[in-house]
Design a protein around this motif. Structure first.
Motif, PDB file in Angstrom:
ATOM      1  N   LEU A 120      60.023  83.294  11.929  1.00 13.60           N
ATOM      2  CA  LEU A 120      59.616  84.551  12.531  1.00 13.60           C
ATOM      3  C   LEU A 120      60.652  85.652  12.287  1.00 13.60           C
ATOM      4  O   LEU A 120      61.308  86.139  13.217  1.00 13.60           O
ATOM      5  N   TRP A 149      55.348  84.410   9.940  1.00  7.07           N
ATOM      6  CA  TRP A 149      54.763  85.735   9.774  1.00  7.07           C
ATOM      7  C   TRP A 149      55.648  86.603   8.901  1.00  7.07           C
ATOM      8  O   TRP A 149      56.807  86.298   8.658  1.00  7.07           O
ATOM      9  N   GLU A 150      55.052  87.695   8.441  1.00  9.82           N
ATOM     10  CA  GLU A 150      55.779  88.684   7.657  1.00  9.82           C
ATOM     11  C   GLU A 150      55.156  90.046   7.910  1.00  9.82           C
ATOM     12  O   GLU A 150      53.932  90.199   7.836  1.00  9.82           O
ATOM     13  N   GLY A 208      50.829  93.126   7.228  1.00 16.17           N
ATOM     14  CA  GLY A 208      51.401  91.939   7.855  1.00 16.17           C
ATOM     15  C   GLY A 208      50.507  90.728   7.688  1.00 16.17           C
ATOM     16  O   GLY A 208      49.278  90.847   7.595  1.00 16.17           O
ATOM     17  N   SER A 209      51.135  89.564   7.624  1.00 15.20           N
ATOM     18  CA  SER A 209      50.419  88.286   7.558  1.00 15.20           C
ATOM     19  C   SER A 209      51.029  87.332   8.576  1.00 15.20           C
ATOM     20  O   SER A 209      52.248  87.270   8.721  1.00 15.20           O
ATOM     21  N   PHE A 210      50.169  86.601   9.254  1.00 20.43           N
ATOM     22  CA  PHE A 210      50.582  85.574  10.207  1.00 20.43           C
ATOM     23  C   PHE A 210      49.799  84.318   9.853  1.00 20.43           C
ATOM     24  O   PHE A 210      48.566  84.356   9.770  1.00 20.43           O
ATOM     25  N   ARG A 258      53.241  93.689  15.260  1.00 20.18           N
ATOM     26  CA  ARG A 258      54.060  92.687  15.939  1.00 20.18           C
ATOM     27  C   ARG A 258      53.459  92.289  17.285  1.00 20.18           C
ATOM     28  O   ARG A 258      53.456  91.111  17.657  1.00 20.18           O
ATOM     29  N   PHE A 261      50.612  89.911  16.604  1.00 25.45           N
ATOM     30  CA  PHE A 261      51.119  88.621  16.152  1.00 25.45           C
ATOM     31  C   PHE A 261      51.745  87.846  17.308  1.00 25.45           C
ATOM     32  O   PHE A 261      51.592  86.628  17.410  1.00 25.45           O
ATOM     33  N   TRP A 265      50.603  84.233  18.541  1.00 31.24           N
ATOM     34  CA  TRP A 265      51.620  83.178  18.659  1.00 31.24           C
ATOM     35  C   TRP A 265      51.567  82.542  20.045  1.00 31.24           C
ATOM     36  O   TRP A 265      51.606  81.311  20.174  1.00 31.24           O
TER      37      TRP A 265
END
Length: 288
Positions: A120, A149-150, A208-210, A258, A261, A265
């Motif tokens: 993370l 994630w990113e 973003g990718s999660f 964020r 995400f 999460w």
């Protein structure tokens, strides 16, 4: 566990080649960082246990302050059976404009049976004229889990900068027991056309990718992940993987991505691991 020997390739004298190899094992009811080898500008802080001994929190430091052309960063993470680790960063990563040379980051991850890695990092900021490539390969044993994630910002938007020159490439591969589970390749060549195109950034500087891979996800959880979206300026998507979940974001706000995400999460943590998400304390200053 046997670890490969760290080998530094031939580089120009002015280049950084940061190396960090971490190994985690579950011993006597506690996940312990039993392997910590590296070289500047990478290092790791001492482990934290804010949610008990089972999950080891580790913070990676990049002491050079940013990535420039010619830099190479190599990470190797190994989790032995039953270990659980959360690895993060204390601040956004900065990828500076280059002199025409490519910067490269490679992350290799091995997660043994019954182990879980949560990767993370905080956001990455790709400056205009940056040339950067990142590669991440995750190898999972049966019964292992990986969650990561990113969040990437293209250009320093607060200064009116857009990513219209340069090149950014990303490849992430997740394999389990020798079979590909999720292969993700992205390429963003900097140009006004790609920045504005609906098939590129659509004028949105943040993507973003999660992803979570390790267990079968129900359709109901996919819907819950979509319902957690509370943003106003971005667009999102949620996909059910064969043994996991993928969330995508494209918009104007890193904090918006964020927040979503973090909510997903929390959903996964409670639904599948029977523990709430634990925000690393090193994030507190960045999230104010």
């Amino acid at each position: 566990m046997n670890y490969p020997r760290l080998v530094e390739p031939d580089l120009n004298p002015t280049d950084w080649h940061g190396i960090l190899q971490l190994g985690f094992e579950y011993r006597q009811g506690k996940t312990q960082l039993i392997r910590n080898q590296g070289q500047a500008p990478l290092k790791v802080q001492r482990p934290f246990y804010p949610e008990g001994d089972e999950v080891c929190h580790s913070v990676i430091m990049h002491t050079a302050g940013g990535i420039v052309g010619g830099d190479r960063l190599t990470f190797d993470f190994h989790l032995a059976s039953g270990s659980q680790a959360l690895i993060t960063t204390p601040a956004a990563s900065k990828i500076y404009r280059t002199n025409g040379r490519e910067a490269h980051q490679v992350i290799r991850v091995d997660v043994a049976e019954g182990a879980c890695l949560e990767w993370l990092p905080l956001d990455s900021i790709v400056f205009n004229q940056a040339i950067y490539r990142q590669t991440m390969q995750i190898n999972l044993a049966q019964g292992a889990n990986w969650l990561g994630w990113e969040i990437t910002r293209f250009g320093r938007s607060a200064r009116g900068e857009k990513f219209v020159e340069g090149n950014w490439r990303s490849r992430t591969e997740v394999w389990q027991a020798g079979k590909p589970i999720w292969i993700d390749r992205q390429w963003m060549p900097g140009s006004e056309e790609n920045f504005a195109s609906p098939h590129g950034l659509a004028g949105c500087p943040v993507v973003g990718s999660f992803a979570w891979v390790g267990q079968v996800v129900t359709p109901e959880l996919v819907e819950k992940a979509r319902e957690l979206w509370a943003g106003s300026s971005g667009e999102i998507g949620v996909t059910r993987l064969s043994i996991g979940l993928l969330c995508r974001y494209r918009g104007h706000s890193s904090s918006e991505a964020r927040r979503w995400f973090l909510a997903v999460w929390q959903l996964i943590r409670v639904s599948y691991f029977q523990r709430p998400a634990c925000i690393p304390r090193v994030w507190q200053m960045e999230m104010r």
